[in-house]
Scaffold this active site. Sequence first.
Site, PDB file in Angstrom:
ATOM      1  CB  CYS A 152      95.854  76.286  39.907  1.00 13.23           C
ATOM      2  SG  CYS A 152      95.617  75.459  41.576  1.00 13.23           S
ATOM      3  CB  VAL A 156      99.569  80.328  37.723  1.00 17.52           C
ATOM      4  CG1 VAL A 156     100.980  80.185  36.946  1.00 17.52           C
ATOM      5  CG2 VAL A 156      99.855  79.110  38.745  1.00 17.52           C
TER       6      VAL A 156
END
Length: 509
Positions: A152, A156
Amino acid sequence: MAQNVNKIKDHVELFHQPEYKELFANKKQFEGMPTAEKVKEVAEWTKSWEYREKNFAREALTVNPAKGCQPLGALLAAVGFEGTLPFVHGSQGCVSYFRTHLTRHFKEPVSAVSSSMTENAAVFGGLSNMVDGLQNAYALYKPKMIAVCTTCMAEVIGDDLGSFIGNARVDGVIPQDLPIPFAHTPSFVGSHVNGYDHMMKSILTTLANKKDTSNGKINFMPGFETYMGNLRELKKLIAALGVDGTILSDTEMYLDSPNLGEFSMYHEGTSLEDAADSCNAKATIALQAYTTTKTLAHMKKKWKQETLVHRPWGIKATDEFLMSLSKMTGNPIPKELEIERGRAVDAMTDTQAWLHGKTSAIFGDPDTVMGVLQFMLEMGVEPVHILVHNSNDEFEEEARELLASSPYGQQATVWGYKDLWHLRSLLFTEPVDFMIGNSYGKYLERDCEIPLIRIGYPIFDRHHLHRYSTIGYGGAINLLNWIANGILDALDRKTDIAGETDISFDLVR
């Protein structure tokens, strides 16, 4: 105070000790725990149809998801190739989770490294972490290929894997000819089956060495396969029909390796040469559809290959798989497989009376659920609740078509994108005779008092089930064994009071 190493307690016993009982009591008081009567009252309400409607109305909350995240699948795809080191561009905690998750299921060490991203990398980007990580990984572990995926954090902030790997080559920290396939695998979308697909496509695209002529082989893609017995069964079937085939991501030796007294970081797997030549095969057969969607589409469009999906779970689907291979190769189905089929049919006939008309719930990955449904409908089991968290429209349409084709699938309902707390409401309001799913269903088993047959991934609380097969005629017998004996075990637990619940004293079943 010195500890006696000869009296180390298992955690089951440990938490029953006085100091832990006191700790738990203080914790309840500190957290303002409601009274036992109030807890019981609310617990009973959560079993109602009223609560079920509220439960199914929620949108912004997931409770006990029945799926893993994308990098988990990417790792499983990577370790099935010769000398391949998975590299996770993200934090150390993430890669530790993926390794642990796989290790707890397979009871084998799973090697993977990370770029060890921290707060600095989150602000300034992970380029230096990637370059240093690739340099160290290659220097220490000497892989033949490094397969990179993301977590993640990297997604991001938008790290560009292609340019990062290119910079590492320009800096000379890794050889120019070292294959480094990469896949963007954000955990906040999709699931482990998507991560598997993305990594598989990247590996095959990176290695592909397209030629003008076919090599005459057939590729087999097992998909996110967590039963190593299935890989052995597949190899047996291929050999029996005399098929010249390549298994794309052969994890058998990596995830079910023999103990020969020496540690090996890399085990046998699909050779990089065979993987590179797979683009020249005359066809590819996938044993799972939804873990290989993008990979199959690439093979069909770019490689101009014939692509098929066969899930050989149960008798009919195994028949179709073998007849398809026979047609493609011109080789007859050997007598030995006919005998195996006959044994499976005989076993199913012996046990049919115990399964026919039983109702069931099932949860898991799309392809696993489809395979189990195929088998259960052949046995006359009536599926009621089919729950797939990592669902998609194609799966739901396929599942409904299969259910509609059988008289035993008429009362079934397919629940896509739902979690195990949804399944709890379904089981309390519309109970079934048994359910099938992974280890996370054990608390539903205790709460709802519905037997759990452990089929799928992950299975943490039972050992060695991953060594068995679920495909082929032998796999059909294993499925029959698990389901039928699970039902009989539950029956024994319900009839264990002599003269009260055990009236017939039935010793022969």
